[in-house]
Design a protein around this motif. Sequence first.
Motif, PDB file in Angstrom:
ATOM      1  N   TRP A 195       0.823  -1.202   0.000  1.00 21.21           N
ATOM      2  CA  TRP A 195       0.000   0.000   0.000  1.00 21.21           C
ATOM      3  C   TRP A 195       0.858   1.254   0.000  1.00 21.21           C
ATOM      4  O   TRP A 195       2.061   1.205   0.258  1.00 21.21           O
ATOM      5  N   LEU A 196       0.195   2.382  -0.302  1.00 24.34           N
ATOM      6  CA  LEU A 196       0.883   3.676  -0.293  1.00 24.34           C
ATOM      7  C   LEU A 196      -0.089   4.781   0.072  1.00 24.34           C
ATOM      8  O   LEU A 196      -1.290   4.554   0.222  1.00 24.34           O
ATOM      9  N   TYR A 197       0.483   5.982   0.226  1.00 29.23           N
ATOM     10  CA  TYR A 197      -0.312   7.158   0.599  1.00 29.23           C
ATOM     11  C   TYR A 197      -0.855   7.844  -0.665  1.00 29.23           C
ATOM     12  O   TYR A 197      -0.415   8.936  -1.052  1.00 29.23           O
ATOM     13  N   GLN A 198      -1.791   7.170  -1.329  1.00 26.66           N
ATOM     14  CA  GLN A 198      -2.485   7.751  -2.470  1.00 26.66           C
ATOM     15  C   GLN A 198      -3.638   6.826  -2.849  1.00 26.66           C
ATOM     16  O   GLN A 198      -3.572   5.612  -2.618  1.00 26.66           O
ATOM     17  N   ASP A 199      -4.701   7.404  -3.407  1.00 24.10           N
ATOM     18  CA  ASP A 199      -5.839   6.598  -3.852  1.00 24.10           C
ATOM     19  C   ASP A 199      -5.524   6.021  -5.224  1.00 24.10           C
ATOM     20  O   ASP A 199      -6.140   6.372  -6.242  1.00 24.10           O
ATOM     21  N   ALA A 200      -4.544   5.111  -5.226  1.00 25.75           N
ATOM     22  CA  ALA A 200      -4.023   4.529  -6.455  1.00 25.75           C
ATOM     23  C   ALA A 200      -4.017   3.012  -6.336  1.00 25.75           C
ATOM     24  O   ALA A 200      -3.783   2.457  -5.257  1.00 25.75           O
ATOM     25  N   TRP A 201      -4.270   2.366  -7.468  1.00 22.84           N
ATOM     26  CA  TRP A 201      -4.252   0.908  -7.540  1.00 22.84           C
ATOM     27  C   TRP A 201      -3.397   0.491  -8.729  1.00 22.84           C
ATOM     28  O   TRP A 201      -3.576   1.012  -9.837  1.00 22.84           O
ATOM     29  N   PHE A 202      -2.451  -0.435  -8.504  1.00 20.96           N
ATOM     30  CA  PHE A 202      -1.601  -0.956  -9.574  1.00 20.96           C
ATOM     31  C   PHE A 202      -1.909  -2.442  -9.759  1.00 20.96           C
ATOM     32  O   PHE A 202      -2.082  -3.185  -8.781  1.00 20.96           O
ATOM     33  N   HIS A 203      -1.939  -2.870 -11.008  1.00 22.73           N
ATOM     34  CA  HIS A 203      -2.122  -4.282 -11.347  1.00 22.73           C
ATOM     35  C   HIS A 203      -1.118  -4.690 -12.425  1.00 22.73           C
ATOM     36  O   HIS A 203      -0.808  -3.902 -13.314  1.00 22.73           O
ATOM     37  N   LEU A 204      -0.653  -5.933 -12.327  1.00 24.33           N
ATOM     38  CA  LEU A 204       0.155  -6.546 -13.370  1.00 24.33           C
ATOM     39  C   LEU A 204      -0.630  -7.704 -13.983  1.00 24.33           C
ATOM     40  O   LEU A 204      -1.356  -8.417 -13.271  1.00 24.33           O
ATOM     41  N   GLY A 205      -0.466  -7.907 -15.282  1.00 30.17           N
ATOM     42  CA  GLY A 205      -1.093  -9.035 -15.954  1.00 30.17           C
ATOM     43  C   GLY A 205      -0.178  -9.603 -17.023  1.00 30.17           C
ATOM     44  O   GLY A 205       0.574  -8.861 -17.656  1.00 30.17           O
ATOM     45  N   ARG A 206      -0.233 -10.917 -17.187  1.00 28.98           N
ATOM     46  CA  ARG A 206       0.517 -11.602 -18.252  1.00 28.98           C
ATOM     47  C   ARG A 206      -0.463 -12.525 -18.970  1.00 28.98           C
ATOM     48  O   ARG A 206      -1.084 -13.380 -18.346  1.00 28.98           O
ATOM     49  N   PHE A 207      -0.585 -12.338 -20.293  1.00 31.15           N
ATOM     50  CA  PHE A 207      -1.699 -12.939 -21.016  1.00 31.15           C
ATOM     51  C   PHE A 207      -1.256 -13.760 -22.225  1.00 31.15           C
ATOM     52  O   PHE A 207      -0.251 -13.449 -22.875  1.00 31.15           O
ATOM     53  N   ASP A 208      -2.058 -14.770 -22.519  1.00 27.17           N
ATOM     54  CA  ASP A 208      -1.914 -15.507 -23.767  1.00 27.17           C
ATOM     55  C   ASP A 208      -2.455 -14.659 -24.915  1.00 27.17           C
ATOM     56  O   ASP A 208      -3.323 -13.795 -24.718  1.00 27.17           O
ATOM     57  N   ALA A 209      -1.971 -14.935 -26.121  1.00 25.77           N
ATOM     58  CA  ALA A 209      -2.450 -14.205 -27.296  1.00 25.77           C
ATOM     59  C   ALA A 209      -3.954 -14.402 -27.459  1.00 25.77           C
ATOM     60  O   ALA A 209      -4.475 -15.513 -27.348  1.00 25.77           O
ATOM     61  N   GLY A 210      -4.660 -13.301 -27.667  1.00 27.63           N
ATOM     62  CA  GLY A 210      -6.097 -13.339 -27.862  1.00 27.63           C
ATOM     63  C   GLY A 210      -6.916 -13.233 -26.598  1.00 27.63           C
ATOM     64  O   GLY A 210      -8.139 -13.063 -26.673  1.00 27.63           O
ATOM     65  N   PHE A 211      -6.269 -13.318 -25.438  1.00 27.31           N
ATOM     66  CA  PHE A 211      -7.023 -13.236 -24.187  1.00 27.31           C
ATOM     67  C   PHE A 211      -7.532 -11.811 -23.982  1.00 27.31           C
ATOM     68  O   PHE A 211      -6.803 -10.839 -24.178  1.00 27.31           O
ATOM     69  N   ALA A 212      -8.789 -11.695 -23.558  1.00 26.33           N
ATOM     70  CA  ALA A 212      -9.411 -10.389 -23.355  1.00 26.33           C
ATOM     71  C   ALA A 212      -9.955 -10.284 -21.942  1.00 26.33           C
ATOM     72  O   ALA A 212     -10.466 -11.265 -21.377  1.00 26.33           O
ATOM     73  N   THR A 213      -9.871  -9.092 -21.393  1.00 28.77           N
ATOM     74  CA  THR A 213     -10.411  -8.847 -20.054  1.00 28.77           C
ATOM     75  C   THR A 213     -10.805  -7.378 -19.955  1.00 28.77           C
ATOM     76  O   THR A 213     -10.604  -6.592 -20.891  1.00 28.77           O
ATOM     77  N   THR A 214     -11.379  -7.010 -18.810  1.00 27.48           N
ATOM     78  CA  THR A 214     -11.792  -5.625 -18.573  1.00 27.48           C
ATOM     79  C   THR A 214     -11.238  -5.169 -17.237  1.00 27.48           C
ATOM     80  O   THR A 214     -11.269  -5.911 -16.257  1.00 27.48           O
ATOM     81  N   TYR A 215     -10.713  -3.940 -17.212  1.00 22.46           N
ATOM     82  CA  TYR A 215     -10.305  -3.340 -15.944  1.00 22.46           C
ATOM     83  C   TYR A 215     -11.370  -2.327 -15.538  1.00 22.46           C
ATOM     84  O   TYR A 215     -11.677  -1.392 -16.295  1.00 22.46           O
ATOM     85  N   ASN A 216     -11.915  -2.501 -14.341  1.00 25.16           N
ATOM     86  CA  ASN A 216     -12.908  -1.582 -13.794  1.00 25.16           C
ATOM     87  C   ASN A 216     -12.247  -0.658 -12.786  1.00 25.16           C
ATOM     88  O   ASN A 216     -11.621  -1.127 -11.821  1.00 25.16           O
ATOM     89  N   LEU A 217     -12.376   0.643 -12.996  1.00 21.41           N
ATOM     90  CA  LEU A 217     -11.742   1.599 -12.103  1.00 21.41           C
ATOM     91  C   LEU A 217     -12.326   1.508 -10.707  1.00 21.41           C
ATOM     92  O   LEU A 217     -13.519   1.239 -10.526  1.00 21.41           O
TER      93      LEU A 217
END
Length: 240
Positions: free
Chosen positions: A160-182
């Motif tokens: 965690w940190l002192y800010q209203d911030a969120w970090f994500h890492l992702g590693r994907f296969d070719a063609g994989f689709a997803t959605t990031y919701n704020l």
Amino acid sequence: MATHTLHTAATRGHADHGWLSSHQTFSFAGYYNPDRVHFGALRVLNDDVVAGGKGFGSHPHDNMEIISIPLEGQLEHKDNMGHTQAIHQGDIQIMSTGSGVFHSEYNGHPTKPVKFLQIWLFPNKLNVTPRYDQITLNPADRHNTLQQIISPNPDDAGTWLYQDAWFHLGRFDAGFATTYNLKKQGNGVYVFVIKGSFTVDGQALAERDGLGITGTDNIAITANSADAELLIMEVPMQIN
């Protein structure tokens, strides 16, 4: 309607000091671009390579959240808070520099380079007691999913940190689709492609490209190559 700010890899600033090669998305040190000073609370995004046996001598910071994400090799950290640590690929390091710290970073290997992302955020609290945190995550846990690595909440996944911030890492296969919701209304998202290629919110991105997105509640992500990896940084657009 969402607004896009595209920073292709080739348009970043570059400093080559021999022992350090640094590609800079935002203005930093000798690189200044008035159109690229920050993206909301995201102040620095440096893509650094440190030669074997070299590093940054002891230097000060204050009132900045500093995140290091090693991509290859090992970085030796030492600070005046009493921490002497090594960070490797799979680790996430955070310093809340607050009222002030001194630290140094060295590549302890005599020949192999260290590659890491150095990221700075403006904090939402000033002059806090400095803190250091380091976590080790399993990269397998981000295969075809978004692994949270940073949030504002000490009890949440990652660190965690002192800010209203969120970090994500992702590693994907070719063609994989997803959605990031704020997570928070009014925040923006900065996406940085670590490896491979993606289509993010309809924008094609190649390796080391960055895309800032504002004015949306979610973004669509599709990997266009095998073993493609990206970093998502959700940050406030207004700086406290």
